[in-house]
Design a protein around this motif. Structure first.
Motif: not given
Length: 107
Positions: A52-55, A85-86, A58-61, A80-81
């Motif tokens: 998430y921190g590196s934008a 998604l937002e 998809g992998p964060a999700e 966080a999810l």
């Protein structure tokens, strides 16, 4: 002969890199840990934060989906999810996770 990695030491190294503002480097270290220990909630959470921190949404999700599957009452993971998604313009899907996070008392 390949020497096995010390997962705990690698986790601590990834945590340090993340804290130093290097989420990409942290994610590269964490992915093999999560591959080795797919039910390690701490590693999954830090991996999701790093992605998430590196934008890398998809992998964060994907990491957050796994974390929610492992720990459905983890309010932080739900929130966080929802935020992930937002950021992908998927507000309808996010709303469900925001409601669950609210019900769980997550900030």
């Amino acid at each position: 002969m390949t020497q096995p990695i010390d997962l705990h030491s690698e986790f601590l190294r990834a945590d340090l890199l993340f804290s130093m503002g290097q989420p990409d480097a942290a994610a590269r270290i964490l992915q093999p840990i999560v591959d080795t220990e797919p039910r390690n909630e701490a590693a999954l959470e830090l991996l999701a934060r790093a992605y998430y921190g590196s934008a890398q949404l998809g992998p964060a999700e994907a990491a957050l989906d796994r974390l929610v599957d492992l720990a459905p009452s983890n309010g932080w993971a739900r929130r966080a999810l929802a935020r992930t998604l937002e950021r992908q313009s998927r507000g309808g899907e996010a709303a469900v996770h925001h409601r669950v996070a609210d019900a769980l008392g997550a900030a």
